[in-house]
Design an enzyme around this catalytic site. Sequence first.
Site, PDB file in Angstrom:
ATOM      1  N   HIS A 160      -7.273  -5.288  -1.278  1.00  0.00           N
ATOM      2  CA  HIS A 160      -6.132  -4.443  -0.700  1.00  0.00           C
ATOM      3  C   HIS A 160      -5.055  -5.004   0.235  1.00  0.00           C
ATOM      4  O   HIS A 160      -4.117  -4.878   0.434  1.00  0.00           O
ATOM      5  CB  HIS A 160      -6.671  -3.070  -0.302  1.00  0.00           C
ATOM      6  CG  HIS A 160      -5.409  -2.164  -0.032  1.00  0.00           C
ATOM      7  ND1 HIS A 160      -4.889  -1.586  -1.284  1.00  0.00           N
ATOM      8  CD2 HIS A 160      -4.972  -1.415   0.956  1.00  0.00           C
ATOM      9  CE1 HIS A 160      -4.098  -0.638  -0.758  1.00  0.00           C
ATOM     10  NE2 HIS A 160      -3.906  -0.820   0.471  1.00  0.00           N
ATOM     11  N   ASP A 194       3.383  24.058  -2.055  1.00  0.00           N
ATOM     12  CA  ASP A 194       4.481  24.101  -2.673  1.00  0.00           C
ATOM     13  C   ASP A 194       5.247  22.634  -2.016  1.00  0.00           C
ATOM     14  O   ASP A 194       6.433  22.529  -1.684  1.00  0.00           O
ATOM     15  CB  ASP A 194       5.547  25.188  -2.023  1.00  0.00           C
ATOM     16  CG  ASP A 194       5.439  25.466  -0.561  1.00  0.00           C
ATOM     17  OD1 ASP A 194       4.879  24.724   0.182  1.00  0.00           O
ATOM     18  OD2 ASP A 194       6.476  26.354   0.061  1.00  0.00           O
ATOM     19  N   SER A 219       0.875  -1.386  -0.143  1.00  0.00           N
ATOM     20  CA  SER A 219       0.027   0.034  -0.163  1.00  0.00           C
ATOM     21  C   SER A 219       0.982   1.170  -0.211  1.00  0.00           C
ATOM     22  O   SER A 219       1.753   1.674  -1.050  1.00  0.00           O
ATOM     23  CB  SER A 219      -1.014  -0.145   1.266  1.00  0.00           C
ATOM     24  OG  SER A 219      -2.086   1.061   1.173  1.00  0.00           O
TER      25      SER A 219
END
Length: 421
Positions: A398, A345, A137
Amino acid sequence: MRTTEHYFEVPLDHADPAGETITVFAREYVSVDHTEEQAQELPWLLFLQGGPGGRGNRFPSLGGWGKAAAKDFRILMLDQRGTGLSSPADRHTLPLRGSDRDQADYLTHFRADSIVADAEAIRRTLGAAPWTIYGQSYGGFCALTYLSFAPEGLREVLITGGLAPLTGPADRVYQATFRRVAARNAEYFGWYPEDRETVNRIARHLRETPEVLPDGSPLTVERFQMVGSFLGGNTRVDGLHHLLEDAFTATPDGDRLSDTFLEQVRGLVTRAANPLYALMHESIYGQGEATDWAALRVLQDHPEFRPDVPAPLLTGEMVYPWYFEQDPALEPLRAVAALLAEKDDWAPLYDLDRLAATTVPVAAAVYTDDIYVDRDLSLETARAVRGLQVWETDEFHHDGIADDGEAIFGRLLGMARAHTA
């Protein structure tokens, strides 16, 4: 098995190696099938777990993929910075940094680029040759960052359910995963149609009757929807039915949610054990732009997930601002989370040119119906990494390595080794 505990001092900011340091903990696992002398000659395998904000797995014994890996490796299980026995980052420790802005600035050093720099510093301290890494993951996201910025430290890379999107805003991740989660809801309620009415009943009840979890925090409809985490499981998905089957109990004041149900739900919805998951989650998709609560924005395109509709769907891994209003472990960090969401940013996490030219063998399992890491985005990433070998399967979800980790690990290692043969 034999275990050895390691504590490493690493720079908080690897761009300033002479500055402040933090502690990173790792535990080494070795099979007793190897003598201590033999173990010293084994190559290292670094496991990077899911998250963000999850501590390294604690093995009570070597089973599953750990058993398979320990045949040929010394396993190093990392408590990624801020988690477990590494220097913690939570509601207790973060205020020591100062203002909300100071805390947010501190947390900018807790993404995959810093985790990879920690790993390389640890590898050099151990005197290890280039090592094998196994990323599950979010650990796979970190593996792609490792391939981007420190490929010289890697022998081979194995990834399960963790091929991160390399470009684009966080919004497209949630557009894809909302669709996957909706499909999984439909599949689940097809198996257990009676649970559709139970979920509706619980939602109606919570709108009309205040319910409190054992930690004193409110259980709202939106928090209840978080039990959809079960939907990401392979065999674990049936645990959702077991949770719902004893949701209500009779009381002198009418039906209320049972203590058994409330206690189980508390464990599913609190982030007390992994606050970095909520704080840093959307930042793992931040590449030069603000994430700005992407999941909340995309939710507007998927009204079937809204908590105020008559039959709300259960949710996946999405993180919302209200987490920091309703979870006592997160409420003190509400302003810090807002600052992180506004940050515009973020440094790049991947080097597309280096990934396109890598010579490190990479093998990845892609789960067709994964509700957390979208299959289509995963295959897009696979095409961008030179030589990456994909095994796509619909047999697992998953958490596949929790169901048949030994076979999955063996298959991926074989694929990576065959690539270099």
